[in-house]
Design a protein around this motif. Sequence first.
Motif, mmCIF file in Angstrom:
data_model
loop_
_atom_site.group_PDB
_atom_site.id
_atom_site.type_symbol
_atom_site.label_atom_id
_atom_site.label_comp_id
_atom_site.label_asym_id
_atom_site.label_seq_id
_atom_site.Cartn_x
_atom_site.Cartn_y
_atom_site.Cartn_z
ATOM 1 N N GLY A 269 29.477 20.987 76.590
ATOM 2 C CA GLY A 269 29.855 20.363 75.329
ATOM 3 C C GLY A 269 29.210 19.009 75.126
ATOM 4 N N THR A 270 29.154 18.202 76.203
ATOM 5 C CA THR A 270 28.522 16.886 76.105
ATOM 6 C C THR A 270 27.043 17.008 75.770
ATOM 7 O OG1 THR A 270 30.111 15.985 77.686
ATOM 8 C CG2 THR A 270 28.078 14.737 77.329
ATOM 9 N N GLY A 271 26.359 17.953 76.397
ATOM 10 C CA GLY A 271 24.938 18.139 76.117
ATOM 11 C C GLY A 271 24.683 18.532 74.679
ATOM 12 N N ILE A 272 25.521 19.436 74.159
ATOM 13 C CA ILE A 272 25.341 19.853 72.767
ATOM 14 C C ILE A 272 25.616 18.694 71.808
ATOM 15 C CG2 ILE A 272 26.263 21.364 70.973
ATOM 16 C CD1 ILE A 272 26.700 23.483 73.117
ATOM 17 N N LEU A 273 26.657 17.890 72.077
ATOM 18 C CA LEU A 273 26.962 16.750 71.209
ATOM 19 C C LEU A 273 25.844 15.721 71.234
ATOM 20 C CD1 LEU A 273 30.778 16.217 71.899
ATOM 21 C CD2 LEU A 273 29.721 17.095 69.815
ATOM 22 N N LEU A 274 25.296 15.432 72.410
ATOM 23 C CA LEU A 274 24.202 14.458 72.499
ATOM 24 C C LEU A 274 22.975 14.964 71.749
ATOM 25 C CD1 LEU A 274 24.485 13.273 76.214
ATOM 26 C CD2 LEU A 274 25.117 12.013 74.150
ATOM 27 N N HIS A 275 22.716 16.255 71.847
ATOM 28 C CA HIS A 275 21.579 16.806 71.112
ATOM 29 C C HIS A 275 21.798 16.697 69.606
ATOM 30 C CE1 HIS A 275 18.306 19.503 70.048
ATOM 31 N NE2 HIS A 275 19.162 20.174 69.281
ATOM 32 N N ALA A 276 23.027 17.011 69.149
ATOM 33 C CA ALA A 276 23.317 16.893 67.712
ATOM 34 C C ALA A 276 23.187 15.452 67.242
ATOM 35 C CB ALA A 276 24.719 17.427 67.425
ATOM 36 N N ARG A 277 23.616 14.500 68.082
ATOM 37 C CA ARG A 277 23.510 13.087 67.717
ATOM 38 C C ARG A 277 22.059 12.672 67.565
ATOM 39 N NH1 ARG A 277 22.881 8.242 70.451
ATOM 40 N NH2 ARG A 277 23.917 6.442 69.458
ATOM 41 N N ARG A 278 21.212 13.075 68.513
ATOM 42 C CA ARG A 278 19.794 12.719 68.417
ATOM 43 C C ARG A 278 19.163 13.327 67.169
ATOM 44 N NH1 ARG A 278 19.879 13.466 74.128
ATOM 45 N NH2 ARG A 278 19.213 15.645 73.852
ATOM 46 N N LEU B 14 20.700 14.057 64.290
ATOM 47 C CA LEU B 14 21.166 13.325 63.113
ATOM 48 C C LEU B 14 20.487 11.973 62.987
ATOM 49 C CD1 LEU B 14 24.986 14.160 63.214
ATOM 50 C CD2 LEU B 14 23.285 15.039 61.619
ATOM 51 N N LEU B 15 20.306 11.267 64.106
ATOM 52 C CA LEU B 15 19.628 9.972 64.058
ATOM 53 C C LEU B 15 18.182 10.132 63.608
ATOM 54 C CD1 LEU B 15 20.994 8.204 67.277
ATOM 55 C CD2 LEU B 15 21.529 7.675 64.901
ATOM 56 N N ARG B 16 17.514 11.182 64.073
ATOM 57 C CA ARG B 16 16.136 11.408 63.657
ATOM 58 C C ARG B 16 16.062 11.680 62.154
ATOM 59 N NH1 ARG B 16 15.105 14.934 67.119
ATOM 60 N NH2 ARG B 16 15.507 16.812 65.873
ATOM 61 N N GLU B 17 17.008 12.486 61.650
ATOM 62 C CA GLU B 17 17.019 12.768 60.213
ATOM 63 C C GLU B 17 17.355 11.514 59.403
ATOM 64 O OE1 GLU B 17 19.728 15.946 59.702
ATOM 65 O OE2 GLU B 17 18.356 17.488 60.507
ATOM 66 N N LEU B 18 18.237 10.650 59.928
ATOM 67 C CA LEU B 18 18.571 9.413 59.220
ATOM 68 C C LEU B 18 17.372 8.481 59.147
ATOM 69 C CD1 LEU B 18 20.624 7.554 57.880
ATOM 70 C CD2 LEU B 18 21.315 6.772 60.158
ATOM 71 N N ARG B 19 16.631 8.379 60.254
ATOM 72 C CA ARG B 19 15.421 7.542 60.232
ATOM 73 C C ARG B 19 14.405 8.078 59.238
ATOM 74 N NH1 ARG B 19 16.394 7.274 65.938
ATOM 75 N NH2 ARG B 19 15.034 9.075 66.251
#
Length: 353
Positions: free
Chosen positions: A46-55, A57-62
């Motif tokens: 679960g932690t790995g999937i959440l960290l991947h989703a966070r990265r 989203l940050l890439r899309e925001l940039r």
Amino acid sequence: MRRVRGLGLPVAWGTVAVTYRLTCPLAHHEGLGARLAGSAVLFAVGTGILLHARRTLLRELREARRIAGAAQGVLLRPLPERIDGLSVAAAQLSADPGAEIGGDLYEAVPTEHGVRVVMGDVRGHGIAALGTVAAVLGSFREAAYDEPDLERLLRRLDRALARHLRDRARTGHAAARPVPPHPVAEEFVTLLLLEIGPDGEIRALNCGHPWPYRVAGTRVEPLARADPLPPLGLFPLPAELPAVPCGHLLPGEALFLHTDGAEDARDAEGRFFSLPDVLAGAVREPPLAPRALLATVLTALLRHAHGAPSDDVALLMLRNDRAPSAPRDGGPCDTAPRAGHPTPCAQPTNQLR
């Protein structure tokens, strides 16, 4: 392909969880140790999937911010420091923390009729207002050179805004089920048009926008006190649109244009930002250049609003750096004197620099 690659890490983590469940003997035990091991595996997945989703989203925001910055460069392109003898400085601040551009617009162009300036405020702010900003600015940048007077220029902008709103309504009707009765009924733009002639004569048309301030030496006063027209988009323009004469911008004097986000900014106690007092305090000291004066006002505004204004803010300053007009054949000057100036051709004693 990018989306397929983006699914690689979640699929890998899911494979680990399924493999553990199917092949590891501990996954089939009921003891405390087996349960702890299973919980640790699920937590890691679960932690790995959440960290991947966070990265992701940050890439899309940039990427979104990069696109917004590019849009800002096209729509609110930097103004030149001098336009036909006028020193120019502008600043813009979006109330949307995720955007670099808001619903405010401004432009100044030299034409054969004089320097023509537009400042406007689209209803709403942030990226959602970009389409209306583009429609109004695009029309102004073309019509300012073609139309012989401000009345025709304003009517061109009004027609461009109406076309844009009709297109938005048509798009909204196609996507909405059921069709909304008035999809853009509350869309409008407050707008100020100024024309500064070669002799400094100022003419204006105001559609619901705050009047600028005239900065003359250490004096700060409204450019005009006439009642403005309604904002564009709410009602049809009247049959007669006489431009408001606003006197002359003498050498050394400046105009300070702003959107209502500047004076509507509030502090923690609900008090409004006093723009005239800040301007008066800034010009009381040694004369400031337009860019320095804008920086002083923005700093005071952000301090007053605790760094988070509730609405977009745009500021534009134009200072007359033209040489004083000489009398013809020893006769009187072409421009009429105003209070505080003994002769219209006299150089002001306290010039902005």
